[in-house]
Write an enzyme that holds these catalytic residues in place. Structure first.
Site, PDB file in Angstrom:
ATOM      1  CG  ASN A  11     -59.237 -59.186  52.814  1.00 13.44           C
ATOM      2  OD1 ASN A  11     -59.181 -60.098  53.616  1.00 13.44           O
ATOM      3  ND2 ASN A  11     -58.871 -59.320  51.555  1.00 13.44           N
ATOM      4  NE  ARG A  18     -53.749 -58.135  61.014  1.00 17.15           N
ATOM      5  CZ  ARG A  18     -54.261 -59.293  60.605  1.00 17.15           C
ATOM      6  NH1 ARG A  18     -54.535 -59.481  59.342  1.00 17.15           N
ATOM      7  NH2 ARG A  18     -54.458 -60.278  61.454  1.00 17.15           N
ATOM      8  CD  GLU A  99     -65.707 -48.250  41.449  1.00 13.92           C
ATOM      9  OE1 GLU A  99     -66.255 -48.091  40.332  1.00 13.92           O
ATOM     10  OE2 GLU A  99     -64.503 -48.542  41.577  1.00 13.92           O
ATOM     11  CG  HIS A 101     -62.437 -47.710  45.718  1.00 16.84           C
ATOM     12  ND1 HIS A 101     -62.460 -49.062  45.931  1.00 16.84           N
ATOM     13  CD2 HIS A 101     -62.946 -47.497  44.482  1.00 16.84           C
ATOM     14  CE1 HIS A 101     -62.952 -49.648  44.852  1.00 16.84           C
ATOM     15  NE2 HIS A 101     -63.264 -48.715  43.966  1.00 16.84           N
ATOM     16  CB  SER A 103     -56.944 -46.157  49.594  1.00 15.77           C
ATOM     17  OG  SER A 103     -57.291 -47.195  48.693  1.00 15.77           O
ATOM     18  NE  ARG A 108     -53.347 -48.569  48.280  1.00 16.86           N
ATOM     19  CZ  ARG A 108     -54.088 -49.510  48.881  1.00 16.86           C
ATOM     20  NH1 ARG A 108     -55.414 -49.399  48.888  1.00 16.86           N
ATOM     21  NH2 ARG A 108     -53.522 -50.545  49.464  1.00 16.86           N
TER      22      ARG A 108
HETATM   23  O1  CA2 Z   1     -59.557 -48.240  49.176  1.00 16.27           O
HETATM   24  C1  CA2 Z   1     -60.469 -49.081  49.194  1.00 16.27           C
HETATM   25  O2  CA2 Z   1     -61.541 -48.908  49.750  1.00 16.27           O
HETATM   26  C2  CA2 Z   1     -60.238 -50.449  48.522  1.00 16.27           C
HETATM   27  O3  CA2 Z   1     -61.459 -50.848  47.927  1.00 16.27           O
HETATM   28  C3  CA2 Z   1     -59.842 -51.394  49.644  1.00 16.27           C
HETATM   29  C4  CA2 Z   1     -59.466 -52.795  49.145  1.00 16.27           C
HETATM   30  C5  CA2 Z   1     -58.452 -52.714  48.010  1.00 16.27           C
HETATM   31  O4  CA2 Z   1     -58.235 -54.012  47.481  1.00 16.27           O
HETATM   32  C6  CA2 Z   1     -58.904 -51.780  46.891  1.00 16.27           C
HETATM   33  O5  CA2 Z   1     -57.886 -51.726  45.922  1.00 16.27           O
HETATM   34  C7  CA2 Z   1     -59.183 -50.394  47.435  1.00 16.27           C
HETATM   35  C8  CA2 Z   1     -58.864 -53.622  50.261  1.00 16.27           C
HETATM   36  C9  CA2 Z   1     -59.721 -53.760  51.464  1.00 16.27           C
HETATM   37  C10 CA2 Z   1     -58.915 -54.428  52.517  1.00 16.27           C
HETATM   38  O6  CA2 Z   1     -59.114 -53.735  53.732  1.00 16.27           O
HETATM   39  C11 CA2 Z   1     -58.242 -53.936  54.737  1.00 16.27           C
HETATM   40  C12 CA2 Z   1     -58.470 -53.198  55.869  1.00 16.27           C
HETATM   41  C13 CA2 Z   1     -57.630 -53.328  56.930  1.00 16.27           C
HETATM   42  C14 CA2 Z   1     -56.571 -54.214  56.860  1.00 16.27           C
HETATM   43  C15 CA2 Z   1     -56.352 -54.947  55.732  1.00 16.27           C
HETATM   44  C16 CA2 Z   1     -57.194 -54.817  54.667  1.00 16.27           C
END
Ligand code: CA2
Length: 148
Positions: A11, A18, A99, A101, A103, A108
């Site tokens: 994603n 988004r 690693e 991230h 966010s 969260r």
């Molecule tokens: O904060 C991060 O980089 C995450 O790895 C992002 C993942 C999430 O599942 C992790 O818990 C934290 C999600 C990536 C999805 O990215 C999107 C970007 C725009 C719109 C929707 C999803």
């Protein structure tokens, strides 16, 4: 020649399209372009791969040593929280992994608080928006310089 591999999980191809309040307005291409410039300034080559498929990421991690990769920067996205396959692939190679991230996963939902890959990576950088990637790149470049 040492190379850095940047892996983006599921994603993350939606970045900039988004949920900008969580993940910012930059697209994945914007981020990759900035990372490329950051590495090029130090004469280091970078390869990028985004995949929504666990096995594709596992293959890339397994192949990293024979492809001359000195460091991996990995945002495993949701796989961070449950992919034992990615964890095992990281544990099976000598190449250090940072690693990343975007966010702060700890502020969260509860299910994002645990990383199954944390015990097998060199370190984590998280919660700084896309600067988490640039922080990881700075560390990787510094470590590579110290090695060669
Ligand atoms: O904060 C991060 O980089 C995450 O790895 C992002 C993942 C999430 O599942 C992790 O818990 C934290 C999600 C990536 C999805 O990215 C999107 C970007 C725009 C719109 C929707 C999803």
């Amino acid at each position: 020649m040492s190379k850095i591999l940047v892996l983006h999980g599921p994603n993350l191809n939606l970045l900039g399209m988004r949920e900008p309040e969580i993940y910012g307005r930059e697209t994945l291409d914007d981020i990759n372009e900035m990372l490329e410039k950051q590495a090029a300034a130090q004469g280091v080559e970078v390869e990028f791969l985004q995949s929504n498929h666990e096995g594709v990421l596992v293959d890339a991690i397994q192949q990293a040593p024979r492809n001359g990769v000195a460091f991996i920067i990995l945002n495993a996205a949701a796989f961070t929280h449950y992919s034992i396959a990615i964890r095992d692939a990281i544990a099976a190679i000598e190449v250090p992994v940072i690693e990343v991230h975007i966010s702060n996963v700890h502020t969260r939902e509860e299910f994002r608080h645990h990383s199954v890959i944390a015990p097998v990576v060199m370190g984590q950088i998280l919660g700084f928006g896309i600067d988490s990637y640039f922080g990881a790149m700075a560390v990787a470049l510094k470590k590579i310089k110290a090695l060669y």
